[in-house]
Design an enzyme around this catalytic site. Structure first.
Site, short mmCIF file in Angstrom:
data_model
loop_
_atom_site.label_atom_id
_atom_site.label_comp_id
_atom_site.label_asym_id
_atom_site.label_seq_id
_atom_site.Cartn_x
_atom_site.Cartn_y
_atom_site.Cartn_z
N ARG A 72 0.82 -1.23 0.00
CA ARG A 72 0.00 0.00 0.00
C ARG A 72 0.85 1.27 0.00
O ARG A 72 0.36 2.35 -0.33
CB ARG A 72 -1.01 -0.04 1.15
CG ARG A 72 -2.14 -1.04 0.87
CD ARG A 72 -3.11 -1.15 2.03
NE ARG A 72 -2.52 -1.73 3.23
CZ ARG A 72 -2.36 -3.04 3.43
NH1 ARG A 72 -2.77 -3.91 2.54
NH2 ARG A 72 -1.80 -3.48 4.54
N GLU A 109 5.95 -9.66 14.53
CA GLU A 109 5.45 -10.17 15.80
C GLU A 109 5.62 -11.70 15.86
O GLU A 109 6.05 -12.26 16.87
CB GLU A 109 3.97 -9.81 15.93
CG GLU A 109 3.45 -9.89 17.35
CD GLU A 109 1.99 -9.49 17.42
OE1 GLU A 109 1.46 -8.93 16.43
OE2 GLU A 109 1.38 -9.74 18.46
P1 AMP Z 1 4.38 -2.25 11.40
O1 AMP Z 1 5.60 -2.81 10.71
O2 AMP Z 1 3.98 -3.06 12.59
O3 AMP Z 1 4.51 -0.78 11.69
O4 AMP Z 1 3.17 -2.45 10.40
C1 AMP Z 1 3.03 -1.60 9.32
C2 AMP Z 1 2.77 -2.38 8.05
O5 AMP Z 1 1.80 -3.41 8.25
C3 AMP Z 1 2.20 -1.46 7.01
O6 AMP Z 1 2.80 -1.80 5.76
C4 AMP Z 1 0.71 -1.72 7.02
O7 AMP Z 1 0.22 -1.85 5.71
C5 AMP Z 1 0.54 -3.02 7.78
N1 AMP Z 1 -0.33 -2.88 8.97
C6 AMP Z 1 0.03 -3.12 10.25
N2 AMP Z 1 -0.99 -2.96 11.08
C7 AMP Z 1 -2.03 -2.60 10.32
C8 AMP Z 1 -3.40 -2.26 10.60
N3 AMP Z 1 -3.89 -2.28 11.85
N4 AMP Z 1 -4.20 -1.91 9.57
C9 AMP Z 1 -3.72 -1.88 8.30
N5 AMP Z 1 -2.45 -2.18 7.99
C10 AMP Z 1 -1.61 -2.55 8.97
#
Ligand code: AMP
Length: 185
Positions: A72, A109
């Protein structure tokens, strides 16, 4: 077409287009509240308004390129790059880019993942903005930052459409690199 209801728990004053971001509980796993931007993307005026809002803080940043994270970060990053008058560099999942790549592993995670960029995507010192849709734990954005550092480009900042607060994502991001989120939940 029906107008989607406003998402719950908006912390900051939100523009009208924010109501097109849909909350999907328990996706892709139980306990995750997924921020679905697809209804926003499907509306031309609101998609354009969201990209314009994301671009606003970076107008005078003298950028050379936007680096968008698959998937995205591509959808938002490419129009954002054109809006700012710069090129777009994709940060991809492993094995997708045809040329020689640099690779950055990172932990999730549950398990691990990797991002890649073409080794010749940008000249050293190029001024780049890293873009993704959502900041959650910050792992993805930090992996993109480490990849940009391998490329020896200058990361001017990072832009996300949505920042999930209450998760220590921003805290993990280096304080000396501006990180701008358009919406915070
Ligand atoms: P993070 O690496 O944990 O910051 O997660 C960010 C990535 O995971 C981004 O590329 C988002 O597209 C996806 N992502 C993580 N959590 C969500 C969420 N609650 N809703 C939508 N996309 C998420």
């Amino acid at each position: 077409m029906t107008t989607p209801s406003a998402p719950a728990h908006i912390l900051s004053a939100s523009p009208a287009w924010a109501s097109r971001i849909r909350d999907v509980p328990d996706f892709p796993r139980p306990g995750i509240l997924f921020k679905d931007i697809m209804p926003l993307l499907a509306n031309a005026a609101d998609f354009a308004a969201a990209v314009q809002a994301m671009a606003q803080p970076w107008r005078d940043a003298r950028l050379d390129a936007v680096m968008g994270v698959e998937p995205r970060g591509f959808i938002l990053g490419a129009p954002l790059a054109l809006h700012l008058g710069v090129g777009f560099v994709p940060v991809r999942k492993p094995g997708k880019l045809p040329g020689a790549t640099l690779r950055q592993p990172y932990s999730l995670e549950y398990g691990a993942d990797c991002v890649e960029v073409h080794a010749d995507a940008l000249p050293p010192g190029a001024r780049v903005l890293i873009v993704d849709d959502v900041l959650a734990t910050g792992g993805t954005l930090l992996a993109a930052l480490a990849l940009a550092q391998q490329l020896q480009v200058a990361v001017v900042g990072a832009a996300v459409l949505v920042e999930l607060t209450g998760i220590p994502g921003r805290e993990r991001w280096p304080a000396n690199v501006p990180l701008h989120s358009t919406l915070r939940y």
